[in-house]
Scaffold this active site. Structure first.
Site, PDB file in Angstrom:
ATOM      1  N   GLU A 220       0.850  -1.200   0.000  1.00 57.07           N
ATOM      2  CA  GLU A 220       0.000   0.000   0.000  1.00 57.07           C
ATOM      3  C   GLU A 220       0.885   1.250   0.000  1.00 57.07           C
ATOM      4  OE1 GLU A 220      -3.267  -0.293   2.835  1.00 57.07           O
ATOM      5  OE2 GLU A 220      -4.120  -1.947   1.675  1.00 57.07           O
TER       6      GLU A 220
ATOM      7  N   GLU B   1      -4.846  -8.872  -0.643  1.00 55.71           N
ATOM      8  CA  GLU B   1      -5.646  -8.588   0.562  1.00 55.71           C
ATOM      9  C   GLU B   1      -7.104  -8.487   0.135  1.00 55.71           C
ATOM     10  OE1 GLU B   1      -4.355  -5.557   3.344  1.00 55.71           O
ATOM     11  OE2 GLU B   1      -2.248  -5.966   2.870  1.00 55.71           O
TER      12      GLU B   1
HETATM   13  O1  AHR Z   1      -5.052  -6.245   6.761  1.00 60.53           O
HETATM   14  C1  AHR Z   1      -4.933  -5.131   7.585  1.00 60.53           C
HETATM   15  C2  AHR Z   1      -4.331  -3.931   6.868  1.00 60.53           C
HETATM   16  O2  AHR Z   1      -5.167  -3.549   5.826  1.00 60.53           O
HETATM   17  C3  AHR Z   1      -3.003  -4.175   6.201  1.00 60.53           C
HETATM   18  O3  AHR Z   1      -1.931  -4.000   7.068  1.00 60.53           O
HETATM   19  C4  AHR Z   1      -2.974  -3.114   5.139  1.00 60.53           C
HETATM   20  O4  AHR Z   1      -2.198  -3.479   4.034  1.00 60.53           O
HETATM   21  C5  AHR Z   1      -4.428  -2.935   4.789  1.00 60.53           C
HETATM   22  O5  AHR Z   1      -4.789  -1.625   4.692  1.00 60.53           O
END
Ligand code: AHR
Length: 554
Positions: free
Chosen positions: A218, A353
């Site tokens: 991110e 994710e």
């Molecule tokens: O999964 C939790 C958080 O969500 C992670 O650290 C981040 O990459 C995302 O925003």
């Protein structure tokens, strides 16, 4: 995520529950009496091989994920394999976990891998990235990283469960040289370098041969707050001339959050300023998508928009699925943007994710940050998401559910000696049979699920799923999202006939059903023989269900 992180504590505003009483038998595959739905599988229209790597997982050093969830320590009374929770290892083997991502997440861009190697007693304690959002009563290991679970322990964990490691490098606070050295520690030949000797001292003279490397996380937010163009420059610097030790290293670029098309476009435009051959240095670009906004359009506020994991009405069920269903458009949308720079699609999508994200309050272990209780709703959500990946095998090369244990869309919950398997893990077990098979185009026709959305009629699709085939073995997974209507369905496989098979189904009469430390088997799949044969077979998919048909064809 920089914005998200500061807003993680929300209130608990529950609403009443909805208990469904099933009016159809759980399994029904008799001759058709009045089917309202149809599924047609088209073996002559292959989509591509479904990569096992889309059945991947994510383990961030965040609250109870590593310390308590995975790592209990060698001297613990909790059964463990060299410090790693034994029950987790045993359960994970059942789901064929292809790949596991570590150590983050946002944590990755604060982590110095060198802190997590060498003799345990000499490893430093460091402030965890997530420290500020931990409660005062949280265990010390959640606030101050004891570094007992580092690279060697993570690789050991992956070996135990039969997974490939996927490490995320720190681009925000470490240098490109640190990245090179991490690769050297993991992959340099036995006896070749000082780092190879350190690895040998930790128990592995042979290289780990790690292939997947994330370059930041991110990077538009917690991973450095870069513009897409700035990040692309960093990406080139970090990935140029990394020692490969004969391994075909797969670098994964930090990608967009949801529909941030400008990130994808900006990243590729800057990459191409150094020529088209630069594309060959990118294995994939990582898309993140969380289904968090259940406000039905009322707000975009990260805290106020969240719903409750356990207390929800039918409208919230559909709202979550709608938010998750956006995944398909995100995949096709970013793929189209990528084609502007990369028409041959040398670079793939990595969705590392994904999952629902609710407000706090449903934690199995009160105080565990970002832990929530997965219900049948999350199992249906997960089946739907895996089906989306299966339908785009040429685009999605790898994916990771956020996260494996004690966090967000957990497959497992654990605290001290307590452990349970959530409905999400059962879906992963059911879908594992798709891995490595040929995805097939499949047409689903079914009446929509209709519901009331704040006084206005709304609808969600009726039935969807995915199919894959190898050696006459067909796997068909199907989600019925309707909280009330069963779907009697005619299923035909064009040019083939069903000879035998089995059906595995996950559902419950209560859409809030979930497993806990005390009641571990409230939601669990049931399997029986599939007794229908022939060119067209009929099956009734119960409401709020995920089903796998494993069929032998002739
Ligand atoms: O999964 C939790 C958080 O969500 C992670 O650290 C981040 O990459 C995302 O925003």
């Amino acid at each position: 995520m920089i914005g998200r992180r500061n807003f993680l504590r929300g209130g608990l505003a529950g609403v009443g529950g909805l208990l469904l009483t099933r009016s159809t038998p759980l399994f029904s595959s008799s001759a058709s009496t009045g089917a309202d739905s149809r599924i047609e599988v088209l073996p002559a229209e292959p989509l591509g091989t479904i990569s096992p790597n889309i059945y991947g997982h994510f383990t961030e050093n965040l609250s109870g994920v590593v310390y308590d969830g995975i790592w209990v320590g060698e001297n613990s009374k909790i059964p463990n394999v060299k410090g790693i929770r034994k029950e987790l290892v045993e359960e994970m083997r059942k789901i064929k976990p292809s790949v596991v991502r570590f150590p983050g997440g946002c944590f990755a861009d604060s982590y110095d891998w060198k802190d997590g190697i060498g003799p345990a007693e000499k490893r430093p304690r460091r402030t965890n990235f997530w420290f500020g959002d931990e409660t005062r009563s949280a265990p010390a290991s959640h606030r101050y990283d004891p570094n007992l679970f580092g690279t060697d322990e993570f690789v050991r964990f992956c070996k135990l469960i039969g997974s490939e490691p996927y490490l995320a490098a720190n681009v925000r606070t470490l240098s490109a040289q640190d990245f090179d050295r991490w690769v050297e520690y993991c992959n340099s030949p036995a006896g070749s370098t000082t780092l190879a000797d350190l690895r040998a001292a930790a128990g592995s003279s042979e290289p780990y041969n790690i292939r997947f490397w994330g370059v930041g996380n991110e990077s538009w937010g917690c991973g450095g707050n870069f513009t897409a163009q700035q990040y692309a420059v960093e990406y080139r610097r970090f990935t140029t001339w990394v020692p490969d030790y004969g391994r075909d290293l797969a670098f994964i670029a930090s990608g967009p959050d949801g529909d941030r098309w400008s990130w994808t476009r900006g990243f590729f435009e800057e990459i191409l300023r150094k020529g088209k051959e630069q594309l060959r240095s990118i294995y994939g670009i990582a898309l993140h998508h969380y289904a968090w906004n259940l406000s039905r359009g009322a707000t975009q506020d990260w805290v106020k928009g969240k719903g409750d994991a356990l207390k929800f009405e039918a409208v919230d069920w559909y709202e979550l699925l709608r938010e998750g269903d956006r995944m398909e458009g995100l995949i096709t949308g970013h793929w189209q943007v990528m084609a502007e720079a990369d028409p041959e699609h040398l670079v793939k999508l990595v969705v590392d994710e994904w999952g629902p994200w609710y407000k706090p309050g449903s934690e199995a272990t009160p105080g565990d940050q970002l832990e929530q209780m997965p219900t049948l709703r999350d199992a249906v959500f997960s089946g739907m998401t895996l089906d989306i990946f299966n339908r785009h095998p040429e685009k999605v090369a790898l994916a990771a559910c956020a996260q494996l244990i004690n966090c967000l869309n957990s497959l497992y919950l654990a605290h001290e000696d307590k452990f349970c398997v959530t409905p999400v893990a059962h879906v992963f077990a059911m879908y594992a049979d798709h891995q490595g098979k040929q995805g097939l185009r499949t047409i689903f026709s079914s009446p929509n699920a209709n519901y009331d959305r704040d006084g206005k009629p709304a609808s969600f699709w009726g039935l969807k799923g995915s199919a894959s085939l190898r050696d006459q073995q067909l796997i068909l997974t199907v989600v019925n999202p309707d909280v009330q209507a069963p779907r009697e369905t005619e299923i035909s496989i064009r040019g083939a006939s069903v000879q035998s098979g089995s059906v595995t189904m996950l559902t419950h009469s209560d859409i809030h059903a979930h497993n806990t430390f005390d009641q571990r088997n409230v939601v669990r799949p049931q399997t029986r023989a599939f007794d229908s044969k022939g060119g067209t077979v009929t099956f009734t998919f119960p409401p709020a269900s995920v089903t796998k048909l494993a069929l032998t064809l002739t």
